[in-house]
Design a protein around this motif. Structure first.
Motif, PDB file in Angstrom:
ATOM      1  N   GLU A  33      43.810  27.866  21.508  1.00 56.39           N
ATOM      2  CA  GLU A  33      44.759  27.308  22.380  1.00 56.39           C
ATOM      3  C   GLU A  33      45.954  27.949  22.196  1.00 56.39           C
ATOM      4  N   GLY A  34      46.475  28.818  21.281  1.00 53.31           N
ATOM      5  CA  GLY A  34      47.477  29.662  21.147  1.00 53.31           C
ATOM      6  C   GLY A  34      47.202  30.545  21.793  1.00 53.31           C
ATOM      7  N   HIS A  35      46.163  31.473  21.736  1.00 52.61           N
ATOM      8  CA  HIS A  35      46.108  32.567  22.535  1.00 52.61           C
ATOM      9  C   HIS A  35      45.940  32.229  24.102  1.00 52.61           C
ATOM     10  N   LEU A  36      45.534  31.045  24.658  1.00 52.94           N
ATOM     11  CA  LEU A  36      45.847  30.629  25.947  1.00 52.94           C
ATOM     12  C   LEU A  36      47.220  30.625  26.323  1.00 52.94           C
ATOM     13  N   LEU A  37      47.958  30.008  25.493  1.00 56.31           N
ATOM     14  CA  LEU A  37      49.435  29.849  25.819  1.00 56.31           C
ATOM     15  C   LEU A  37      50.012  31.173  25.880  1.00 56.31           C
ATOM     16  N   GLY A  38      49.688  32.240  24.934  1.00 55.48           N
ATOM     17  CA  GLY A  38      50.173  33.492  24.986  1.00 55.48           C
ATOM     18  C   GLY A  38      49.820  34.270  26.202  1.00 55.48           C
ATOM     19  N   TYR A  39      48.634  34.197  26.833  1.00 56.27           N
ATOM     20  CA  TYR A  39      48.236  34.631  28.035  1.00 56.27           C
ATOM     21  C   TYR A  39      49.049  33.987  29.208  1.00 56.27           C
ATOM     22  N   LEU A  40      49.231  32.847  29.078  1.00 60.35           N
ATOM     23  CA  LEU A  40      49.868  31.971  30.137  1.00 60.35           C
ATOM     24  C   LEU A  40      51.368  32.470  30.244  1.00 60.35           C
ATOM     25  N   GLY A  41      51.964  32.883  29.089  1.00 60.47           N
ATOM     26  CA  GLY A  41      53.275  33.550  28.976  1.00 60.47           C
ATOM     27  C   GLY A  41      53.480  34.391  29.776  1.00 60.47           C
ATOM     28  N   SER A  42      52.742  35.328  29.917  1.00 61.11           N
ATOM     29  CA  SER A  42      52.555  36.735  30.472  1.00 61.11           C
ATOM     30  C   SER A  42      52.101  36.616  32.002  1.00 61.11           C
ATOM     31  N   HIS A  43      51.349  35.437  32.298  1.00 62.49           N
ATOM     32  CA  HIS A  43      50.626  35.669  33.569  1.00 62.49           C
ATOM     33  C   HIS A  43      50.609  34.472  34.182  1.00 62.49           C
ATOM     34  N   ALA A  44      51.316  33.052  33.966  1.00 64.30           N
ATOM     35  CA  ALA A  44      51.161  31.848  34.349  1.00 64.30           C
ATOM     36  C   ALA A  44      52.024  32.072  35.964  1.00 64.30           C
ATOM     37  N   PRO A  45      51.793  31.190  36.868  1.00 68.31           N
ATOM     38  CA  PRO A  45      50.564  30.168  36.957  1.00 68.31           C
ATOM     39  C   PRO A  45      49.125  31.087  37.174  1.00 68.31           C
ATOM     40  N   VAL A  46      48.095  30.570  36.702  1.00 68.03           N
ATOM     41  CA  VAL A  46      46.866  31.290  36.688  1.00 68.03           C
ATOM     42  C   VAL A  46      45.574  30.333  37.248  1.00 68.03           C
ATOM     43  N   PRO A  47      44.925  30.739  38.055  1.00 60.40           N
ATOM     44  CA  PRO A  47      43.945  29.940  38.490  1.00 60.40           C
ATOM     45  C   PRO A  47      42.640  29.617  37.378  1.00 60.40           C
ATOM     46  N   ILE A  48      42.290  28.576  37.178  1.00 61.53           N
ATOM     47  CA  ILE A  48      41.337  28.185  36.252  1.00 61.53           C
ATOM     48  C   ILE A  48      40.338  29.375  36.149  1.00 61.53           C
ATOM     49  N   GLY A  49      39.443  29.518  37.076  1.00 64.57           N
ATOM     50  CA  GLY A  49      38.532  30.381  37.225  1.00 64.57           C
ATOM     51  C   GLY A  49      38.791  31.679  36.600  1.00 64.57           C
ATOM     52  N   GLU A  50      40.072  32.134  36.782  1.00 68.42           N
ATOM     53  CA  GLU A  50      40.543  33.505  36.041  1.00 68.42           C
ATOM     54  C   GLU A  50      40.413  33.158  34.626  1.00 68.42           C
ATOM     55  N   LEU A  51      40.948  32.085  34.271  1.00 71.76           N
ATOM     56  CA  LEU A  51      41.144  31.687  32.734  1.00 71.76           C
ATOM     57  C   LEU A  51      39.897  31.870  32.021  1.00 71.76           C
ATOM     58  N   VAL A  52      38.871  31.132  32.916  1.00 69.00           N
ATOM     59  CA  VAL A  52      37.394  31.279  32.177  1.00 69.00           C
ATOM     60  C   VAL A  52      37.043  32.447  31.918  1.00 69.00           C
ATOM     61  N   ARG A  53      37.214  33.394  32.963  1.00 65.90           N
ATOM     62  CA  ARG A  53      36.753  34.931  32.760  1.00 65.90           C
ATOM     63  C   ARG A  53      37.490  35.704  31.961  1.00 65.90           C
ATOM     64  N   VAL A  54      38.622  35.563  31.608  1.00 65.18           N
ATOM     65  CA  VAL A  54      39.463  36.206  30.876  1.00 65.18           C
ATOM     66  C   VAL A  54      39.116  35.837  29.265  1.00 65.18           C
ATOM     67  N   PHE A  55      38.848  34.503  29.140  1.00 65.02           N
ATOM     68  CA  PHE A  55      38.551  34.093  27.797  1.00 65.02           C
ATOM     69  C   PHE A  55      37.075  34.075  27.560  1.00 65.02           C
ATOM     70  N   GLY A  56      36.271  34.253  28.619  1.00 65.46           N
ATOM     71  CA  GLY A  56      34.893  34.297  28.284  1.00 65.46           C
ATOM     72  C   GLY A  56      34.121  33.307  27.573  1.00 65.46           C
ATOM     73  N   ILE A  57      34.626  31.986  27.915  1.00 63.52           N
ATOM     74  CA  ILE A  57      34.085  30.825  27.712  1.00 63.52           C
ATOM     75  C   ILE A  57      33.567  29.980  28.784  1.00 63.52           C
ATOM     76  N   ARG A  58      32.549  29.239  28.396  1.00 65.62           N
ATOM     77  CA  ARG A  58      32.087  28.292  29.530  1.00 65.62           C
ATOM     78  C   ARG A  58      33.280  27.508  29.941  1.00 65.62           C
ATOM     79  N   GLN A  59      32.886  27.085  31.275  1.00 62.12           N
ATOM     80  CA  GLN A  59      33.807  26.393  32.150  1.00 62.12           C
ATOM     81  C   GLN A  59      34.098  24.909  31.313  1.00 62.12           C
ATOM     82  N   SER A  60      33.173  24.302  30.926  1.00 66.82           N
ATOM     83  CA  SER A  60      33.183  22.902  30.173  1.00 66.82           C
ATOM     84  C   SER A  60      33.962  23.049  28.886  1.00 66.82           C
ATOM     85  N   THR A  61      33.864  24.129  28.150  1.00 64.21           N
ATOM     86  CA  THR A  61      34.602  24.392  26.943  1.00 64.21           C
ATOM     87  C   THR A  61      35.873  24.500  27.208  1.00 64.21           C
ATOM     88  N   PHE A  62      36.051  25.409  28.251  1.00 68.51           N
ATOM     89  CA  PHE A  62      37.670  25.757  28.609  1.00 68.51           C
ATOM     90  C   PHE A  62      38.324  24.261  28.972  1.00 68.51           C
TER      91      PHE A  62
END
Length: 143
Positions: A33-62
């Motif tokens: 979750e901290g890594h997610l915030l770090g990514y968002l700090g540089s790239h927000a706002p971001v579509p959810i689909g992009e975040l799922v691809r970047v983090f390489g985890i299942r949609q439900s987990t994300f």
């Protein structure tokens, strides 16, 4: 013969999580979750689909992870004006402050790693990562 790079890749991912754990944990977050915030700090706002691809985890987990950071008041979801079927993830003011700390932490880790390897090493690392992703996507029928 055991994998010569997949196990170290998993181990490095774990060490990255360990590196973020203290800062994320102080905020009541997991390192992911901290890594997610770090990514968002540089790239927000971001579509959810992009975040799922970047983090390489299942949609439900994300989605579960995103629900937790949203309940903590760190992010908010808004309909994407460019595609009303999707959502953009924005940082809140509280999320932006923590995201800044996480981004600094990730940048420090990357800078220290870059000091220890050559540009050629980094190019080779990226080539291996692309190959892993390509093979995994082919197996899943994606391209």
């Amino acid at each position: 013969m055991p994998p010569s790079f997949l196990s170290p890749l998993h181990r490095a991912s774990g060490r990255t999580a360990d590196y973020l754990e203290s800062d994320a944990g102080e905020a009541g977050l997991t390192s992911r979750e901290g890594h997610l915030l770090g990514y968002l700090g540089s790239h927000a706002p971001v579509p959810i689909g992009e975040l799922v691809r970047v983090f390489g985890i299942r949609q439900s987990t994300f989605t579960s992870m995103l629900d937790r950071v949203e309940r903590a008041g760190l992010v908010r979801r808004e309909v994407n004006p460019a595609d009303r079927r999707s959502f953009l993830v924005h940082l809140t003011d509280a999320g932006r402050e923590l995201a800044g700390r996480m981004s600094e932490r990730l940048a420090a880790l990357e800078a220290e790693v870059r000091r220890r390897v050559s540009a050629r090493d980094i190019d080779g690392f990226h080539a291996v990562l692309r190959a892993v992703e390509d093979v995994a996507n082919e197996r899943r029928g994606k391209r």
